[in-house]
Design a protein around this motif. Structure first.
Motif, short mmCIF file in Angstrom:
data_model
loop_
_atom_site.label_atom_id
_atom_site.label_comp_id
_atom_site.label_asym_id
_atom_site.label_seq_id
_atom_site.Cartn_x
_atom_site.Cartn_y
_atom_site.Cartn_z
N PHE A 149 15.66 1.90 85.67
CA PHE A 149 16.41 3.04 86.17
C PHE A 149 17.61 2.52 86.95
O PHE A 149 18.29 1.60 86.50
CB PHE A 149 15.50 3.95 86.99
N TYR A 209 11.52 8.10 90.51
CA TYR A 209 12.95 8.35 90.32
C TYR A 209 13.31 9.76 90.80
O TYR A 209 14.32 9.97 91.49
CB TYR A 209 13.27 8.17 88.85
N PRO A 268 21.01 11.13 86.35
CA PRO A 268 20.06 10.01 86.31
C PRO A 268 19.89 9.49 84.89
O PRO A 268 19.84 10.28 83.94
CB PRO A 268 18.76 10.64 86.85
#
Length: 317
Positions: A149, A209, A268
């Protein structure tokens, strides 16, 4: 001459963070582990670990030597595999992959690989990046299709690493809502607009996340349901149990009763790529990486947010 066994001891100390735990893993005494490290330091003329009451940490010289130790261990495994293959005339190639990326990208790439190298025996292992990257370092697998990520890759890939990372694609995460949700008609959503929603998640790393992004938006997500399968998570959303955060490549197969909506910037994303061992001339690996690039290039530009592929290797000075 640097002793290979001492490099193995150093790798284990680095992995466990203490002489005692490394000793248990190696079936040695802590004193023997300490002696191996001290002998390695003498042969190098440099301190490689810093000792404290809380354990040991690597010095800059130690990090360099751990990277070298990983390379040596992987090359020995590779050499043993080559010796084993001399009699059969076949080449073994082992690939580790996470599920959603493997499902989308690997079948076509493997078809290309086996057509180009018909004498190659392919093995595929399902593994998340925190497991697959160490397997590449150890020589247990040749290639890992992996992701990270917005933080670093698992295992602290960097200048002293024995791995090369080739970026393939940026995989944006989308909000998944029941199609009867009041926000289901929107073209894009700010994650702060979902502060009051219950959440359904299909991956523990996605949960971490989400919590980071929610904290930036000023709320604590109410996570009601967690799974390890994105399809199951979307099915729970369709049943009205909440909303979810799902990567683009995990949106197939389709689930009836849900709406997928992009997140307003900053969006994201998961960064997907390939991890291999540095400085290894392996034709099958090179063919597979090129085939994966081709699979990415063939994705529908309207559906997938692709970026130019820039191979990035972390090579020691």
């Amino acid at each position: 001459m640097i002793d290979v066994q001492r490099l193995r001891v150093l790798r284990t100390v680095a992995e466990h963070g203490s002489f005692n735990r490394a000793a248990a893993a190696l079936h040695l005494t802590p004193s023997a582990v300490s002696q191996h490290i001290a002998a390695l330091e003498r042969s190098l003329g440099a301190q490689i670990v810093a000792r404290s009451t809380r354990g040991v940490t690597l010095t800059p010289a130690g990090r360099i030597m751990v990277g070298a130790a990983e390379s040596v261990a992987a090359e020995l495994v590779h050499a043993k595999q080559q010796v084993d293959q001399l009699g059969s005339g076949l080449t073994q190639l082992t690939i580790a992959t996470f599920t959603s990326g493997g499902r989308l990208l690997l079948p076509g790439a493997l078809a290309h690989l086996t057509a180009a190298h018909p004498d190659t025996v392919v093995h595929v292992r399902e593994a998340e990046p925190e497991h697959s990257l160490p397997l590449v370092r150890q020589g247990a697998v040749d290639v890992a299709l992996a992701y990270h990520f917005d933080g670093p890759l698992p295992g602290q890939l960097g200048p002293s690493s024995s791995l090369a990372w080739t970026a393939l694609i940026e995989d944006p995460l989308h909000v998944v809502l029941p199609d009867v949700h009041p926000l289901a008609g929107r073209e894009a959503l700010d994650i702060a607009e979902l502060a009051a929603e219950p959440w359904v998640l299909g991956c523990l790393k996605t949960e971490a996340y989400l919590r980071r992004y929610a904290e930036r938006a000023g709320f604590e997500p109410d996570v009601r349901s967690t799974t390890t399968d994105y399809f199951f998570a979307r099915s729970l959303v369709a049943a009205g149990l909440g909303v979810s955060l799902i990567p683009s490549i995990a949106q197939t197969p389709q689930v009836a009763g849900v709406r997928t909506i992009p997140i307003s910037p900053p969006t994201p994303v998961r960064h997907i790529g390939v991890a291999t061992i540095l400085r290894r001339d392996h034709p099958q690996v090179m063919t597979l990486v090129q085939a994966l690039r081709g699979e990415v290039a063939a994705l529908d530009a309207k559906t997938w947010a692709t970026q130019p592929i820039q191979p990035r290797s972390y090579v020691r000075d």
